[in-house]
Enzyme design. Structure first.
Site, PDB file in Angstrom:
ATOM      1  N   ASP A 289      -4.742  -6.493  -7.789  1.00 37.11           N
ATOM      2  CA  ASP A 289      -5.021  -5.811  -6.537  1.00 37.11           C
ATOM      3  C   ASP A 289      -5.311  -4.346  -6.895  1.00 37.11           C
ATOM      4  O   ASP A 289      -5.202  -3.940  -8.062  1.00 37.11           O
ATOM      5  CB  ASP A 289      -3.827  -5.939  -5.589  1.00 37.11           C
TER       6      ASP A 289
ATOM      7  N   HIS B 186       0.828  -1.199   0.000  1.00 34.76           N
ATOM      8  CA  HIS B 186       0.000   0.000   0.000  1.00 34.76           C
ATOM      9  C   HIS B 186       0.872   1.263   0.000  1.00 34.76           C
ATOM     10  O   HIS B 186       0.426   2.327  -0.431  1.00 34.76           O
ATOM     11  CB  HIS B 186      -0.907   0.042   1.244  1.00 34.76           C
TER      12      HIS B 186
END
Length: 496
Positions: free
Chosen positions: A253, A182
């Site tokens: 993702d 992230h």
């Protein structure tokens, strides 16, 4: 620009959106061929609202795929709509009962099905082989390929029994990293033989079990490519499609993660991921205009940087999945029996002291995930529901409590230790083995303590190794609220 090409471009996208109702723009995107949507915390207020939302979206086009991340543990996008949260994968792996894992997955997936959701973006079949991993933790079934493979298969089987689709992730594996994708781009430098033996084994097993969708990882595997797996033709097409024989849908993702966006735009990553072999390019939480994303794919075809046949193949796989899901019989939502069984077994497997009804609880825990809803504010809340005479404090990751430059945070530990003086004490830790401030705080809180003190390991159970001899310790291998309530009952019983 043909209408067919535009529809294929839309069909290769999965996007998130704001609000608890379907906007006119979103409805138009669905009608125009949008492949899938992903629900998140911002789309959920209660069960009836979610049912109405998914029904409204499907009124525009019945073959829309509706997905959600739903892995189990402390957080959930469905917290307001689901009274029986799924147990963390790690506790299922620790209990090592594949029938219980299958039942847990079936129960959770049946709940999703009752809400109109048909793609469960789980399980995580990453092998959490590195205790310093900052992102996988109890999302993994365990630390070995064997445990993760067996429970990954059972989980996929349970999801299928409920009538919806499962999505093992994060291919080729997110378990041996020290960087959160992230925030930055992780790198794995294992050999192909090592990756095959560890990371790939659970994916091979879940593919054989009929996995419908596989999610890619934003990680460089240097033995294969210098591009992250999500953007790597060698990994998505060469390894996953050709070598492992996966014929289902490949989704990325979330492309807005900084592992990707530090070097390129979301639009460029959308094109690159589809070119590499992804069938669904995902934008989960960032502002995502499906028309802009679809245009980037159409323009790439026009510029010769994306093959129209690759785009048609991607959209075709998504449509085939949607059609398959429409024919699967679905079970209604169940009653939470599996997670209650998990909680019973977790407590029964441990010898826990009786602290009485008024312990002080210090919850040393990681920072809140910004995208997910927790089921509770912290361990003091959980304990006070069970034993109203208890109280305590939550100290999350952002405190860095013993940083010498932050005397106020250090004072929080001093105050907690003072508040616990003369009282039974529960100290909860979560992944302390990878968190220096938490280890230091634990050591300080334990000074002068002996009996009437319990360290409760709510993250990976490897934290047990940090507890000194003579201090009672319990593990929950995750922060599932049902399991934690059962643990609170056991610890606050009267020992007289």
């Amino acid at each position: 620009m043909s209408a067919h090409l535009e529809r294929d471009a839309a069909g290769a996208l999965v996007v998130g959106f704001d609000g608890t109702t379907a906007s006119d723009d979103l409805r138009r995107a669905v009608a125009a061929g949008l492949g899938a949507v992903i629900l998140s915390t911002r789309n959920v207020s209660d069960a009836e609202q979610v049912q109405a939302l998914t029904a409204a979206l499907r009124s525009e086009r019945p073959d829309l795929v509706v997905s959600i991340d739903h892995e189990g543990g402390e957080f959930s996008h469905l917290a307001p709509a689901n009274p029986w949260p799924l147990a963390s994968p790690r506790i299922l792996g620790d209990l090592d009962d594949v029938d219980l894992t299958r039942a847990s997955a079936r129960d959770a997936a049946a709940t999703l099905a009752s809400l109109g959701i048909d793609l469960m973006l789980a399980p995580s079949v990453d092998v959490n082989s590195n205790p310093a991993n900052p992102i996988i933790s109890t999302r993994s079934f365990g630390t070995t390929a064997d445990v993760v493979s067996r429970h990954g298969v059972a989980f996929v089987e349970g999801v299928h029994e409920a009538g919806i689709a499962a999505c093992p992730k994060h291919f080729p594996g997110h378990g041996d990293v020290t960087v959160d994708s992230h925030l930055d781009l992780p790198r794995v430098d294992r050999s192909i033989a090592e990756v095959t033996d560890v990371e790939l084994a659970p994916f091979k097993a879940t593919i054989a079990a009929g996995a419908d969708v596989i999610m890619s990882a934003h990680i460089v595997f240097s033995a294969y490519d210098d591009q992250p797996a999500t953007l790597s033709h060698r990994i998505l097409t060469g390894l996953l499609r050709e070598e492992l024989g996966f014929t289902g849908v490949i989704t990325t993702d979330a492309l807005e993660m900084q592992a990707i966006t530090k070097t390129q735009s979301i639009e460029d990553a959308t094109v690159a991921s589809v070119r590499a072999g992804a069938d669904l390019a995902m934008v989960a939480l960032a502002a995502a205009d499906p028309r802009t994303l679809a245009k980037s794919l159409v323009d790439a075809v026009g510029a010769g940087t994306l093959d129209a046949e690759r785009l048609a193949d991607a959209a075709g796989r998504v449509r085939a999945l949607a059609e398959k899901l429409r024919t699967r019989p679905r079970q209604p939502g169940l009653d939470g029996a599996p997670v209650r069984e998990v909680a019973t077994r977790v407590v029964a497997s441990q010898t826990l002291p009786a602290l009485g009804s008024q312990p002080y609880v210090v919850d040393l825990t990681q920072g809140l995930h910004p995208a997910w809803n927790p089921y509770f504010s912290g361990l003091p809340e959980v304990f006070s529901r069970i034993a109203p005479g208890s109280d305590g404090v939550v100290l999350r990751g952002e405190h860095r409590v013993l940083d010498g430059a932050n005397s106020e945070s250090e004072g929080a530990i001093e105050r907690a230790a003072a508040a616990a003086a003369g009282r039974p004490l529960v100290i909860a830790v979560q992944d302390a083995v990878r968190t220096p401030w938490m280890r230091e705080a634990l050591a300080k809180l334990l000074q002068g303590r002996g009996e009437n003190t319990v360290v409760l390991c709510t993250g990976i159970p490897e934290d047990r190794e940090l507890v000194p001899e003579g201090i009672a310790v319990g593990t929950t291998s995750g922060r599932n609220v049902i399991v934690l309530e059962a643990m609170a009952r056991a610890l606050t019983r009267d020992g007289s």
